[in-house]
Motif scaffolding. Structure first.
Motif, PDB file in Angstrom:
ATOM      1  N   ARG A 100     -19.217 -41.595   1.006  1.00  0.00           N
ATOM      2  CA  ARG A 100     -19.204 -42.874   1.718  1.00  0.00           C
ATOM      3  C   ARG A 100     -17.861 -43.134   2.382  1.00  0.00           C
ATOM      4  O   ARG A 100     -16.818 -42.706   1.875  1.00  0.00           O
ATOM      5  CB  ARG A 100     -19.520 -44.022   0.754  1.00  0.00           C
ATOM      6  N   LYS A 101     -17.911 -43.854   3.491  1.00  0.00           N
ATOM      7  CA  LYS A 101     -16.707 -44.302   4.194  1.00  0.00           C
ATOM      8  C   LYS A 101     -17.060 -45.643   4.832  1.00  0.00           C
ATOM      9  O   LYS A 101     -17.729 -45.681   5.875  1.00  0.00           O
ATOM     10  CB  LYS A 101     -16.283 -43.286   5.251  1.00  0.00           C
ATOM     11  N   GLU A 102     -16.665 -46.740   4.164  1.00  0.00           N
ATOM     12  CA  GLU A 102     -17.040 -48.091   4.595  1.00  0.00           C
ATOM     13  C   GLU A 102     -18.565 -48.182   4.689  1.00  0.00           C
ATOM     14  O   GLU A 102     -19.245 -47.994   3.688  1.00  0.00           O
ATOM     15  CB  GLU A 102     -16.354 -48.431   5.923  1.00  0.00           C
ATOM     16  N   ASP A 103     -19.128 -48.420   5.878  1.00  0.00           N
ATOM     17  CA  ASP A 103     -20.583 -48.549   6.010  1.00  0.00           C
ATOM     18  C   ASP A 103     -21.260 -47.231   6.373  1.00  0.00           C
ATOM     19  O   ASP A 103     -22.472 -47.206   6.617  1.00  0.00           O
ATOM     20  CB  ASP A 103     -20.928 -49.592   7.084  1.00  0.00           C
ATOM     21  N   LEU A 104     -20.504 -46.150   6.416  1.00  0.00           N
ATOM     22  CA  LEU A 104     -21.046 -44.846   6.788  1.00  0.00           C
ATOM     23  C   LEU A 104     -21.323 -44.019   5.539  1.00  0.00           C
ATOM     24  O   LEU A 104     -20.641 -44.136   4.528  1.00  0.00           O
ATOM     25  CB  LEU A 104     -20.071 -44.098   7.688  1.00  0.00           C
ATOM     26  N   VAL A 105     -22.347 -43.163   5.634  1.00  0.00           N
ATOM     27  CA  VAL A 105     -22.703 -42.291   4.516  1.00  0.00           C
ATOM     28  C   VAL A 105     -23.009 -40.895   5.055  1.00  0.00           C
ATOM     29  O   VAL A 105     -23.701 -40.743   6.068  1.00  0.00           O
ATOM     30  CB  VAL A 105     -23.932 -42.818   3.746  1.00  0.00           C
ATOM     31  N   LEU A 106     -22.487 -39.876   4.371  1.00  0.00           N
ATOM     32  CA  LEU A 106     -22.818 -38.487   4.663  1.00  0.00           C
ATOM     33  C   LEU A 106     -23.447 -37.875   3.424  1.00  0.00           C
ATOM     34  O   LEU A 106     -22.848 -37.888   2.343  1.00  0.00           O
ATOM     35  CB  LEU A 106     -21.569 -37.692   5.050  1.00  0.00           C
ATOM     36  N   GLN A 114     -13.596 -32.716   5.074  1.00  0.00           N
ATOM     37  CA  GLN A 114     -13.529 -33.120   6.479  1.00  0.00           C
ATOM     38  C   GLN A 114     -13.941 -34.577   6.651  1.00  0.00           C
ATOM     39  O   GLN A 114     -13.394 -35.291   7.488  1.00  0.00           O
ATOM     40  CB  GLN A 114     -14.428 -32.214   7.320  1.00  0.00           C
ATOM     41  N   TRP A 115     -14.904 -35.009   5.869  1.00  0.00           N
ATOM     42  CA  TRP A 115     -15.352 -36.401   5.895  1.00  0.00           C
ATOM     43  C   TRP A 115     -14.217 -37.336   5.483  1.00  0.00           C
ATOM     44  O   TRP A 115     -13.957 -38.349   6.127  1.00  0.00           O
ATOM     45  CB  TRP A 115     -16.546 -36.556   4.966  1.00  0.00           C
ATOM     46  N   ASN A 116     -13.525 -36.976   4.418  1.00  0.00           N
ATOM     47  CA  ASN A 116     -12.435 -37.813   3.923  1.00  0.00           C
ATOM     48  C   ASN A 116     -11.251 -37.844   4.892  1.00  0.00           C
ATOM     49  O   ASN A 116     -10.533 -38.845   4.976  1.00  0.00           O
ATOM     50  CB  ASN A 116     -11.970 -37.325   2.551  1.00  0.00           C
ATOM     51  N   GLN A 117     -11.040 -36.746   5.615  1.00  0.00           N
ATOM     52  CA  GLN A 117      -9.906 -36.660   6.534  1.00  0.00           C
ATOM     53  C   GLN A 117     -10.182 -37.308   7.886  1.00  0.00           C
ATOM     54  O   GLN A 117      -9.249 -37.622   8.625  1.00  0.00           O
ATOM     55  CB  GLN A 117      -9.517 -35.197   6.743  1.00  0.00           C
ATOM     56  N   ALA A 118     -11.438 -37.516   8.221  1.00  0.00           N
ATOM     57  CA  ALA A 118     -11.795 -38.067   9.536  1.00  0.00           C
ATOM     58  C   ALA A 118     -11.378 -39.531   9.633  1.00  0.00           C
ATOM     59  O   ALA A 118     -11.750 -40.349   8.791  1.00  0.00           O
ATOM     60  CB  ALA A 118     -13.294 -37.930   9.780  1.00  0.00           C
ATOM     61  N   GLU A 119     -10.609 -39.854  10.651  1.00  0.00           N
ATOM     62  CA  GLU A 119     -10.179 -41.234  10.848  1.00  0.00           C
ATOM     63  C   GLU A 119     -11.276 -42.073  11.491  1.00  0.00           C
ATOM     64  O   GLU A 119     -11.400 -43.269  11.217  1.00  0.00           O
ATOM     65  CB  GLU A 119      -8.916 -41.267  11.709  1.00  0.00           C
ATOM     66  N   VAL A 152     -15.554 -41.835  13.208  1.00  0.00           N
ATOM     67  CA  VAL A 152     -16.809 -41.114  13.405  1.00  0.00           C
ATOM     68  C   VAL A 152     -17.446 -41.662  14.683  1.00  0.00           C
ATOM     69  O   VAL A 152     -17.447 -42.874  14.892  1.00  0.00           O
ATOM     70  CB  VAL A 152     -17.759 -41.306  12.206  1.00  0.00           C
ATOM     71  N   PRO A 153     -17.960 -40.794  15.555  1.00  0.00           N
ATOM     72  CA  PRO A 153     -18.545 -41.273  16.815  1.00  0.00           C
ATOM     73  C   PRO A 153     -19.661 -42.290  16.582  1.00  0.00           C
ATOM     74  O   PRO A 153     -20.319 -42.286  15.541  1.00  0.00           O
ATOM     75  CB  PRO A 153     -19.090 -39.994  17.458  1.00  0.00           C
ATOM     76  N   THR A 191     -27.726 -22.109   2.719  1.00  0.00           N
ATOM     77  CA  THR A 191     -28.312 -23.055   3.665  1.00  0.00           C
ATOM     78  C   THR A 191     -27.467 -24.317   3.634  1.00  0.00           C
ATOM     79  O   THR A 191     -26.647 -24.511   2.732  1.00  0.00           O
ATOM     80  CB  THR A 191     -29.750 -23.433   3.279  1.00  0.00           C
ATOM     81  N   ILE A 192     -27.675 -25.194   4.590  1.00  0.00           N
ATOM     82  CA  ILE A 192     -27.067 -26.526   4.530  1.00  0.00           C
ATOM     83  C   ILE A 192     -27.922 -27.498   5.337  1.00  0.00           C
ATOM     84  O   ILE A 192     -28.467 -27.141   6.384  1.00  0.00           O
ATOM     85  CB  ILE A 192     -25.608 -26.523   5.053  1.00  0.00           C
ATOM     86  N   VAL A 193     -28.093 -28.688   4.806  1.00  0.00           N
ATOM     87  CA  VAL A 193     -28.713 -29.779   5.554  1.00  0.00           C
ATOM     88  C   VAL A 193     -27.870 -31.016   5.306  1.00  0.00           C
ATOM     89  O   VAL A 193     -27.503 -31.317   4.157  1.00  0.00           O
ATOM     90  CB  VAL A 193     -30.193 -30.008   5.161  1.00  0.00           C
ATOM     91  N   CYS A 194     -27.512 -31.709   6.392  1.00  0.00           N
ATOM     92  CA  CYS A 194     -26.633 -32.887   6.326  1.00  0.00           C
ATOM     93  C   CYS A 194     -27.301 -34.055   7.037  1.00  0.00           C
ATOM     94  O   CYS A 194     -27.993 -33.868   8.046  1.00  0.00           O
ATOM     95  CB  CYS A 194     -25.295 -32.618   6.998  1.00  0.00           C
ATOM     96  N   ALA A 195     -27.059 -35.251   6.519  1.00  0.00           N
ATOM     97  CA  ALA A 195     -27.537 -36.462   7.169  1.00  0.00           C
ATOM     98  C   ALA A 195     -26.380 -37.455   7.247  1.00  0.00           C
ATOM     99  O   ALA A 195     -25.801 -37.815   6.220  1.00  0.00           O
ATOM    100  CB  ALA A 195     -28.700 -37.063   6.408  1.00  0.00           C
ATOM    101  N   LEU A 196     -26.050 -37.865   8.449  1.00  0.00           N
ATOM    102  CA  LEU A 196     -24.965 -38.818   8.690  1.00  0.00           C
ATOM    103  C   LEU A 196     -25.560 -40.169   9.097  1.00  0.00           C
ATOM    104  O   LEU A 196     -26.218 -40.283  10.125  1.00  0.00           O
ATOM    105  CB  LEU A 196     -24.040 -38.294   9.797  1.00  0.00           C
ATOM    106  N   PHE A 197     -25.357 -41.187   8.247  1.00  0.00           N
ATOM    107  CA  PHE A 197     -25.876 -42.528   8.490  1.00  0.00           C
ATOM    108  C   PHE A 197     -24.794 -43.389   9.115  1.00  0.00           C
ATOM    109  O   PHE A 197     -23.708 -43.530   8.560  1.00  0.00           O
ATOM    110  CB  PHE A 197     -26.300 -43.177   7.174  1.00  0.00           C
ATOM    111  N   THR A 198     -25.118 -43.979  10.255  1.00  0.00           N
ATOM    112  CA  THR A 198     -24.164 -44.863  10.925  1.00  0.00           C
ATOM    113  C   THR A 198     -24.632 -46.308  10.904  1.00  0.00           C
ATOM    114  O   THR A 198     -23.924 -47.173  11.405  1.00  0.00           O
ATOM    115  CB  THR A 198     -23.964 -44.420  12.383  1.00  0.00           C
TER     116      THR A 198
END
Length: 253
Positions: free
Chosen positions: A24-30, A57-62, A64-65, A102-109
């Motif tokens: 999590r990052k504020e209101d964002l979730v990966l 990388q998620w933690n380092q990102a200032e 997110v688009p 394998t990898i599957v990712c979901a980015l919630f904005t």
């Protein structure tokens, strides 16, 4: 937003080559699920590197688009970075040569989700009464289905069902797929390894997600059901449910 995660070795395997995380990052979730390639060396190492790389990388990102198209590019670039770490690790460690995942990712904005993947770990969306597979397996049998050489029913029991056409870490450059989807309050998103989908049909997955219970209870039941049906593989499930009480115009995450 309510989240749940569980990964299980299963009833046959001696160790778990799956890995997963919800960040999590504020209101964002990966959310991330990775399934180390069975039959290859150090599949558990590959899946752990993949998830750890995405978390770092998620933690380092200032930032997110904010646009879906930009999120798709952003997520694919992060997966490429995870691929480089696995590929370089395998080159530097003889015992890890040939490993992959394998990898599957979901980015919630908030109002949409961006899903990116490589391999046959899947992402499903339950939206009202519609249960949709958002990812398309990068596998030999899915290519045969896509070209009309075999039916979907034949694919379920094909002897080469587990042969992947794309994986993370096996090549220096990769080509993940990414798509974005609008979300509504009450939607549920399921990310899972094939240890789950090989043991539970889509119709039953849908019914289990529609049950009146908490996400963690649903995830626990999904893992238990896959084990009851054989549990020959590692099993991982991540479930994310958007709160029903979100009001129109508010951030639903």
């Amino acid at each position: 937003m309510i989240t749940a995660l569980k990964t299980d070795t299963g009833k046959i395997r001696q160790h778990n080559e799956d890995d997963a995380g919800i960040f999590r990052k504020e209101d964002l979730v990966l959310a991330v699920v990775a399934d180390g390639m069975g039959g290859h060396l150090a599949g558990d190492v590959a899946s752990k590197i993949a998830v750890a790389a995405m978390e770092e990388q998620w933690n380092q990102a200032e930032t997110v688009p904010s646009l879906p198209s930009e999120c798709e590019v952003w997520l694919k670039e992060r997966i490429q970075q995870a691929n480089t770490r696995i590929y370089d690790h395998a080159k530097a460690h003889e015992e890890c040569r040939g490993m992959g995942t394998t990898i599957v990712c979901a980015l919630f904005t908030g109002k949409f989700v961006t899903v990116a993947h490589i391999g046959d770990s899947r992402c499903y969306l339950l939206q009202e009464d519609d249960f949709i597979q958002l990812t398309e397996d990068h596998s030999l049998v899915n290519e045969l289905v896509r070209t009309g050489e075999i039916s979907k029913q034949d694919a379920e029991h094909h002897p080469r069902k587990n042969v992947l056409t794309r994986a993370l870490g096996t090549d220096e450059n990769i080509s993940p797929d990414a798509r974005s989807f609008e979300l509504s309050a009450g939607d549920q998103l399921l990310l899972c390894s094939d240890g789950l989908t090989n043991k539970i049909e889509d119709d039953e997955l849908k019914q289990m997600l529609q049950a009146e219970s908490l996400p963690q209870e649903k995830v626990d039941l999904l893992i238990d059901k896959a084990n009851q049906n054989g549990g020959e593989d590692n099993i991982t499930a991540v479930l994310i449910e958007l709160a029903l009480h979100a009001k129109e115009g508010e951030d639903k995450c």
